[in-house]
Design an enzyme around this catalytic site. Structure first.
Site: not given
Ligand code: ATP
Length: 318
Positions: A11, A72, A103, A125, A127, A129, A171
């Site tokens: 995000g 994503r 994360d 982020t 959040d 978190d 969430r």
């Molecule tokens: P936010 O907290 O703002 O949602 P985020 O980084 O946690 O941010 P995610 O959608 O969970 O957002 O992850 C972003 C991208 O990171 C995913 O679309 C994917 O490409 C990659 N990613 C997430 N988890 C994995 C994983 N276990 N292995 C490989 N790539 C991953």
């Protein structure tokens, strides 16, 4: 190390551009080259790069969102996708990567690190978190944006003697809700980390009513339940007639606050410098006002907890 790259993933959050600028300008300062990767891991797989020289990051310091766009990426979750990304980076002589995201993005970053690519994470982020840092980039701005909206509601709530439920983002985590609740002087905060009893809440509302409060604000994190469901339950259980406001995506947008701009600048610069001195597999944190490095795993393996002090304040000061 002569050339590094930076991407934003997951995000978007206000302040990401300030972090990108800090990475790029730290490269210029150290006579290195910086490449921007478009659309997060998607662009890493496609080799969708832009050069980030001094001018390319001009005028973006206070701009919300991310100039590199974010995405994503399902493909990056596969071994094949990651292999392609690593090949593309090697072809472009990219020797290190800064990943700005949450994360989930750090999970992906860790896999790159395990495959031999030097990677540093920057927590971005709204959040907040992510363990290993007191604040993530964008959190402070999101709190302030929500606060402005809540204070407007508060004016109308007190004019009409009303009960308001404000549904905010979160969430799985209640950091935003808790901070907004304290900052707005809300009477109650409902977060995913703590069990909710509607009966108990009705009991508290009764006490509030007896105190002859002119209005009551409940800040609800979306992960617990939707605002409309809470309204129905309060109606059914206690006969309360609440108004619901869902803040939604407006919490993500807007110019970053000075706090987020400074935090992002510090983190971006520290991330680039960490790569230059050979660090990898780590994320930048701001702990007790100091820049620190911790293992990327910490971001998802450790549960960051809500401040008991702030939770106590909502209870005591309402
Ligand atoms: P936010 O907290 O703002 O949602 P985020 O980084 O946690 O941010 P995610 O959608 O969970 O957002 O992850 C972003 C991208 O990171 C995913 O679309 C994917 O490409 C990659 N990613 C997430 N988890 C994995 C994983 N276990 N292995 C490989 N790539 C991953």
């Amino acid at each position: 190390m002569k050339r590094i790259a930076v991407l934003t993933s997951g995000g978007d959050s206000p302040g990401m551009n300030a972090a990108i600028r800090a990475v790029a300008r730290t490269c210029v300062y150290n006579e290195k080259e910086c490449i921007g990767v478009m659309r997060g891991y998607e662009g890493l797989i496609d080799g969708d790069y832009i050069p980030l020289d001094r001018a390319a990051v001009g005028g973006i310091l206070h701009r919300g969102g991310t100039i590199l766009k974010t995405a994503r990426s399902e493909r990056f979750m596969t071994e094949q996708g990651r292999r392609t990304a690593i090949d593309r980076m090697a072809e472009a002589h990219i020797e290190g990567l800064v990943v700005i995201g949450g994360d989930g993005s750090f999970h992906g970053a860790k896999l790159l690190h395990d495959a031999g690519v030097p990677v540093i994470g920057v927590p971005g982020t709204i959040d907040n978190d992510v363990a290993g840092t007191d604040e993530t980039i964008g959190f402070d701005t999101a709190v302030n944006t929500a606060l402005e909206a809540v204070m407007r509601l508060r004016d109308t709530a007190s004019s009409h003697d009303r009960l308001f439920i404000v549904e905010v983002m979160g969430r799985n985590a209640g950091f935003l809700a808790l901070e907004i609740a304290v900052a707005s002087g809300a009477e109650y905060v409902v977060v995913p980390e703590l069990p909710l009893s509607i009966g108990n809440l009705c009991q508290k509302l009764r006490v509030s009513h007896e105190k002859k409060k002119s209005h009551t604000l409940i800040i609800l994190a979306e992960g617990v339940m939707r605002g409309n469901d809470m309204r129905d339950k309060l109606q059914d259980t206690g006969g309360y007639d609440a108004r619901v406001t869902v803040l939604g995506y407006i919490q993500r947008g807007g110019s970053p606050t000075s706090f987020d701009v400074v935090l992002a600048s510090r983190m971006g610069a520290y991330a680039a410098e960490s790569l230059f001195v050979g660090k990898s597999g780590m994320m930048i944190g701001n702990m007790n006002h100091r820049m620190v490095l911790t293992d990327l795993e910490r971001a998802w393996s450790e549960q960051k907890s809500l401040s008991p002090e702030l939770l106590g304040l909502v209870e005591k000061l309402n």
